[in-house]
Design an enzyme around this catalytic site. Structure first.
Site, PDB file in Angstrom:
ATOM      1  N   SER A 147      34.226  28.699  40.789  1.00 39.58           N
ATOM      2  CA  SER A 147      34.553  29.900  41.554  1.00 39.58           C
ATOM      3  C   SER A 147      33.532  30.990  41.258  1.00 39.58           C
ATOM      4  O   SER A 147      33.453  31.499  40.135  1.00 39.58           O
ATOM      5  CB  SER A 147      35.949  30.393  41.196  1.00 39.58           C
ATOM      6  OG  SER A 147      36.135  31.660  41.794  1.00 39.58           O
ATOM      7  N   HIS A 178      33.271  27.586  45.281  1.00 40.09           N
ATOM      8  CA  HIS A 178      34.507  28.211  45.728  1.00 40.09           C
ATOM      9  C   HIS A 178      34.279  29.715  45.891  1.00 40.09           C
ATOM     10  O   HIS A 178      33.828  30.394  44.965  1.00 40.09           O
ATOM     11  CB  HIS A 178      35.583  27.925  44.674  1.00 40.09           C
ATOM     12  CG  HIS A 178      36.951  28.389  45.035  1.00 40.09           C
ATOM     13  ND1 HIS A 178      37.802  27.673  45.854  1.00 40.09           N
ATOM     14  CD2 HIS A 178      37.638  29.501  44.669  1.00 40.09           C
ATOM     15  CE1 HIS A 178      38.949  28.322  45.972  1.00 40.09           C
ATOM     16  NE2 HIS A 178      38.881  29.434  45.266  1.00 40.09           N
ATOM     17  N   MET A 187      38.873  38.277  49.208  1.00 40.35           N
ATOM     18  CA  MET A 187      40.099  39.090  49.072  1.00 40.35           C
ATOM     19  C   MET A 187      39.927  40.405  49.822  1.00 40.35           C
ATOM     20  O   MET A 187      38.842  40.997  49.793  1.00 40.35           O
ATOM     21  CB  MET A 187      40.366  39.398  47.597  1.00 40.35           C
ATOM     22  CG  MET A 187      40.406  38.174  46.697  1.00 40.35           C
ATOM     23  SD  MET A 187      40.903  38.634  45.026  1.00 40.35           S
ATOM     24  CE  MET A 187      40.502  37.126  44.144  1.00 40.35           C
ATOM     25  N   MET A 219      48.088  27.101  44.204  1.00 38.80           N
ATOM     26  CA  MET A 219      47.698  28.184  43.303  1.00 38.80           C
ATOM     27  C   MET A 219      48.482  28.051  41.996  1.00 38.80           C
ATOM     28  O   MET A 219      49.709  28.011  42.006  1.00 38.80           O
ATOM     29  CB  MET A 219      47.998  29.553  43.933  1.00 38.80           C
ATOM     30  CG  MET A 219      47.069  29.960  45.066  1.00 38.80           C
ATOM     31  SD  MET A 219      45.319  29.980  44.646  1.00 38.80           S
ATOM     32  CE  MET A 219      45.259  31.176  43.310  1.00 38.80           C
ATOM     33  N   ASP A 254      43.929  25.806  41.722  1.00 41.18           N
ATOM     34  CA  ASP A 254      43.101  26.999  41.499  1.00 41.18           C
ATOM     35  C   ASP A 254      43.862  28.012  40.652  1.00 41.18           C
ATOM     36  O   ASP A 254      44.945  28.454  41.037  1.00 41.18           O
ATOM     37  CB  ASP A 254      42.762  27.595  42.880  1.00 41.18           C
ATOM     38  CG  ASP A 254      41.897  28.833  42.810  1.00 41.18           C
ATOM     39  OD1 ASP A 254      41.375  29.155  41.727  1.00 41.18           O
ATOM     40  OD2 ASP A 254      41.719  29.475  43.877  1.00 41.18           O
TER      41      ASP A 254
HETATM   42  C1  DX5 Z   1      42.304  33.788  42.007  1.00 44.01           C
HETATM   43  C2  DX5 Z   1      41.229  32.994  42.665  1.00 44.01           C
HETATM   44  C3  DX5 Z   1      40.587  31.977  41.805  1.00 44.01           C
HETATM   45  C4  DX5 Z   1      39.884  32.518  40.592  1.00 44.01           C
HETATM   46  C5  DX5 Z   1      40.039  31.493  39.510  1.00 44.01           C
HETATM   47  O1  DX5 Z   1      43.009  34.486  42.967  1.00 44.01           O
HETATM   48  O2  DX5 Z   1      41.733  32.324  43.801  1.00 44.01           O
HETATM   49  O3  DX5 Z   1      39.716  31.128  42.542  1.00 44.01           O
HETATM   50  O4  DX5 Z   1      38.511  32.754  40.801  1.00 44.01           O
HETATM   51  O5  DX5 Z   1      39.577  32.026  38.345  1.00 44.01           O
HETATM   52  P1  DX5 Z   1      39.963  31.421  36.933  1.00 44.01           P
HETATM   53  O6  DX5 Z   1      39.488  29.999  36.910  1.00 44.01           O
HETATM   54  O7  DX5 Z   1      39.266  32.321  35.990  1.00 44.01           O
HETATM   55  O8  DX5 Z   1      41.482  31.489  36.822  1.00 44.01           O
HETATM   56 ZN    ZN Z   2      40.381  30.815  44.764  1.00 36.63          ZN
END
Ligand code: DX5
Ligand code: ZN
Length: 215
Positions: free
Chosen positions: A6, A31, A35, A136, A173
């Protein structure tokens, strides 16, 4: 197993160099967490940045839209070489219609579920169209949160449905690391997103970090 670093956790002042570090890695997607400070409180990046990224890498782009108006993004991201387009089931009443619309544009289309969203919200009609389900494992909006343990069971639920939808990709994720990757894989996940785990110790460790998630 696809690993999707990500870019939310990368060094934003050196994105080009960061992308370069992954160029020889197989079965890797980038990824992109989009947002809008509305569907989630946080705000990240949008069209101009993704357009530039798309010109600098051959690695498939996996765009995760945490936005209130996914339809606008289905229409306006089509020239950015997005491989997989995922939006949230909670963000629209027109989920099936938008999946069908996105399928006409993007090679792969996914639906994401927040940790408390009932799994039955995903209907058979949707599953027939979908390429990917994103579970998620943290509340969307921020990197660096702790993995929610209930996520394994949610992955298993979709893994069972694979008898009817064998090509469905199951992505996880949020809080993914070497501590939970093995069990996630055993539960049926075949695409792991990881931000802070991959990026936190710098470029020399990226390869080992990715391999540690595949093991
Ligand atoms: C959170 C995102 C993730 C985030 C994950 O809302 O959708 O993709 O970047 O980050 P880590 O792996 O640090 O939890
Ligand atoms: Zn994400």
């Amino acid at each position: 197993m696809i690993i999707s670093p990500s870019l939310l956790a990368c060094d934003f002042l050196n994105i080009e160099a960061e992308l370069e570090c992954f160029k020889d890695f197989k079965d890797t997607w980038f990824h992109l967490d989009i947002m809008d400070s509305h569907f989630v409180p946080n705000l990240t990046f949008g069209h101009p940045i993704v357009k530039l990224i798309s010109k600098k890498t051959e690695i498939p782009l996996d765009a995760h839209f945490m936005v209130s108006n996914p339809e606008f993004f289905i229409d306006t991201f089509k020239d950015f070489n997005i491989h997989n387009f995922t939006f949230h089931i909670e963000s629209t009443e027109k989920t099936l219609e938008l999946i069908k619309k996105a399928k006409k544009i993007y090679p792969s289309v996914g639906i994401s579920l927040k940790p408390k969203t009932p799994l039955t919200a995903v209907t058979d009609e949707m599953l027939k169209e979908l390429d990917l389900i994103l579970i998620m494992s943290v509340e969307p909006g921020f990197g660096g949160q702790s993995f929610i343990e209930e996520s394994y069971a949610r992955v298993e639920y979709f893994n069972k449905l694979k008898t009817n939808y064998p090509n469905l990709m199951i992505q996880v994720d949020g809080g993914v690391s070497n501590k939970n990757a093995k069990k996630l894989q055993e539960s049926g996940a075949n695409n792991l997103v990881a931000g802070s785990y991959i990026f936190k110790d710098g470029p020399l460790t990226y390869k080992n970090k990715i391999e540690s998630l595949r093991r």
